[in-house]
Motif scaffolding. Sequence first.
Motif, PDB file in Angstrom:
ATOM      1  N   THR A  74       0.849  -1.191   0.000  1.00 45.98           N
ATOM      2  CA  THR A  74       0.000   0.000   0.000  1.00 45.98           C
ATOM      3  C   THR A  74       0.890   1.248   0.000  1.00 45.98           C
ATOM      4  OG1 THR A  74       0.009   0.160   2.384  1.00 45.98           O
ATOM      5  CG2 THR A  74      -1.728  -1.207   1.414  1.00 45.98           C
ATOM      6  N   GLU A  75       0.236   2.399  -0.153  1.00 47.52           N
ATOM      7  CA  GLU A  75       0.972   3.675  -0.124  1.00 47.52           C
ATOM      8  C   GLU A  75       1.766   3.826   1.173  1.00 47.52           C
ATOM      9  OE1 GLU A  75       1.368   6.481  -2.148  1.00 47.52           O
ATOM     10  OE2 GLU A  75       0.763   5.013  -3.658  1.00 47.52           O
ATOM     11  N   THR A  76       1.091   3.527   2.285  1.00 46.17           N
ATOM     12  CA  THR A  76       1.758   3.675   3.589  1.00 46.17           C
ATOM     13  C   THR A  76       2.954   2.739   3.697  1.00 46.17           C
ATOM     14  OG1 THR A  76      -0.357   4.186   4.586  1.00 46.17           O
ATOM     15  CG2 THR A  76       1.395   3.541   6.099  1.00 46.17           C
ATOM     16  N   GLN A  77       2.749   1.484   3.283  1.00 42.15           N
ATOM     17  CA  GLN A  77       3.855   0.517   3.369  1.00 42.15           C
ATOM     18  C   GLN A  77       5.026   0.960   2.493  1.00 42.15           C
ATOM     19  OE1 GLN A  77       1.512  -2.869   2.209  1.00 42.15           O
ATOM     20  NE2 GLN A  77       0.653  -3.121   4.262  1.00 42.15           N
ATOM     21  N   LEU A  92       5.743   4.003   1.635  1.00 40.51           N
ATOM     22  CA  LEU A  92       6.362   5.197   2.226  1.00 40.51           C
ATOM     23  C   LEU A  92       7.342   4.795   3.336  1.00 40.51           C
ATOM     24  CD1 LEU A  92       6.375   8.325   2.369  1.00 40.51           C
ATOM     25  CD2 LEU A  92       4.639   8.118   4.160  1.00 40.51           C
ATOM     26  N   VAL A  93       6.909   3.866   4.188  1.00 36.14           N
ATOM     27  CA  VAL A  93       7.786   3.420   5.281  1.00 36.14           C
ATOM     28  C   VAL A  93       9.034   2.738   4.703  1.00 36.14           C
ATOM     29  CG1 VAL A  93       7.971   1.859   7.263  1.00 36.14           C
ATOM     30  CG2 VAL A  93       5.900   3.230   6.949  1.00 36.14           C
ATOM     31  N   SER A 123      -0.169   5.570  17.091  1.00 34.16           N
ATOM     32  CA  SER A 123       0.412   6.922  17.127  1.00 34.16           C
ATOM     33  C   SER A 123       0.196   7.568  18.495  1.00 34.16           C
ATOM     34  CB  SER A 123      -0.161   7.785  16.017  1.00 34.16           C
ATOM     35  OG  SER A 123      -1.558   7.784  16.104  1.00 34.16           O
ATOM     36  N   GLU A 174       2.311   3.632  13.637  1.00 29.95           N
ATOM     37  CA  GLU A 174       1.011   3.013  13.357  1.00 29.95           C
ATOM     38  C   GLU A 174       0.913   2.606  11.889  1.00 29.95           C
ATOM     39  OE1 GLU A 174      -2.177   5.051  15.395  1.00 29.95           O
ATOM     40  OE2 GLU A 174      -3.684   3.947  14.240  1.00 29.95           O
ATOM     41  N   ALA A 175       1.970   1.986  11.378  1.00 25.63           N
ATOM     42  CA  ALA A 175       2.003   1.642   9.950  1.00 25.63           C
ATOM     43  C   ALA A 175       1.789   0.154   9.695  1.00 25.63           C
ATOM     44  CB  ALA A 175       3.330   2.084   9.343  1.00 25.63           C
ATOM     45  N   ALA A 231       4.548  -3.135   6.890  1.00 28.03           N
ATOM     46  CA  ALA A 231       5.470  -1.989   6.777  1.00 28.03           C
ATOM     47  C   ALA A 231       6.710  -2.235   7.636  1.00 28.03           C
ATOM     48  CB  ALA A 231       4.765  -0.705   7.213  1.00 28.03           C
TER      49      ALA A 231
END
Length: 378
Positions: free
Chosen positions: A6-9, A11-12, A57, A63-64, A68
């Motif tokens: 995902t986007e969050t994963q 990004l991390v 968080s 909180e990823a 991630a």
Amino acid sequence: MQIEPTETQLLVARTARDYAERVIRPAAADLDRESRFPTEILHGLAELGLMGVNIPSALGGAEAGVVAYALAMMEVARACASTAVTMSVTNMVAEVITTFGTPDQRARYVPRICAGEYVAGSFALSEPEAGSDPGGMRTTAEKVPGGWVLRGEKQWITSGDHAGVLIVWARTGGPGTRGISAFLVEGGTPGLRPGPHEDKLGLRASTTVPLTFDDCRIPEDALLGEREGGFRIAMMALDGGRIGIASQAVGIATGALEEATDYAKQRRQFGRPIADFPALQAQLADAKVELDAARLLTLRAASLKESGRPFSSEAAMAKLFASEAANRICQRCVQIHGGYGYVRDFAAERHLRDVRVTTIYEGTSEIQRTVIGRSALR
Ligand code: COS
């Protein structure tokens, strides 16, 4: 079923890769040679949220999620396996306190771990006579008015001399797995004495020490979870920890294989790059297949954990396969480098030394097979 992050994963993972490339990788050889604990680098990881990747968080975490976290571990281990193991144990300690701690315990310790106020956390389960069988531990915690007194010895404790907080398992009841409780002990507590650093084959920039508890007095509220509920906490923590070590193994092997591939393209023999030879391509191909299989098993276990489904056996499969495959891959990478793989001019020999322990710690391969076999027969 989703295979793409995902986007969050992403990004991390990108954040971890960027920091690993800029800061960690250039330092890794010197850290290893000098057996130097990477305090500044660990603070940097905390600033980026990588010491509490799967922590809410509200407690200072990113909180990823678990996937991630696994991706970030792979990136850090690709650059420096010593830094990665410290990060892995610290994240695990933060998660265990988040899961089993009281609101007070969570508020006291987890934000400090995530923010890097504590440079590391430690997990003190093993003892000189209790490794694969932690149910045989001898360290005791005696109940006294207003608190507990710890007495005994722990062994192989990652960051045990640096940790701001340690989870310590001790016997409060009868023999076996049902008499064990878990405690939160602050670094520097009188009576807690870290011993000398182990002189290890690899992971030389992480510290591994024995601990002595010499009438170490801790407060009443140091008990983590229920009295005599400690063994279950250890097992659940190790289930998650094994995803971290599988990720570490994947990361080490990824770094080793990339470097060996580059080397094979540059090194010329018989008038052409050695990468042109079918024997060498076959080695790279086998390594690539094993590495991808290890990565997928690891991400499956992470994804199961993240979605709240059972993952104990899948984490053991990931740890077993990834650690053994990564050992084979690092062996091959030394072979590809020829004589240069056997000297310190290239990182191949460090990767081989670093990867060796991944089939041993957080449960040996033999223990992973036990966990998988028992689950298959259930
Ligand atoms: N999650 C939750 N609970 C678990 C569990 C898990 N993954 N695994 C076991 N338990 C519980 C069991 O349900 C059982 O509970 P009850 O007492 O209520 O019946 C209890 O723990 C004891 O389980 P079991 O009888 O299976 O324990 P064993 O002594 O046979 O040990 C293994 C099981 C071998 C899996 C365990 O000792 C182990 O993982 N050893 C390796 C330890 C390790 O990794 N050491 C390295 C430390 S970090 S470097």
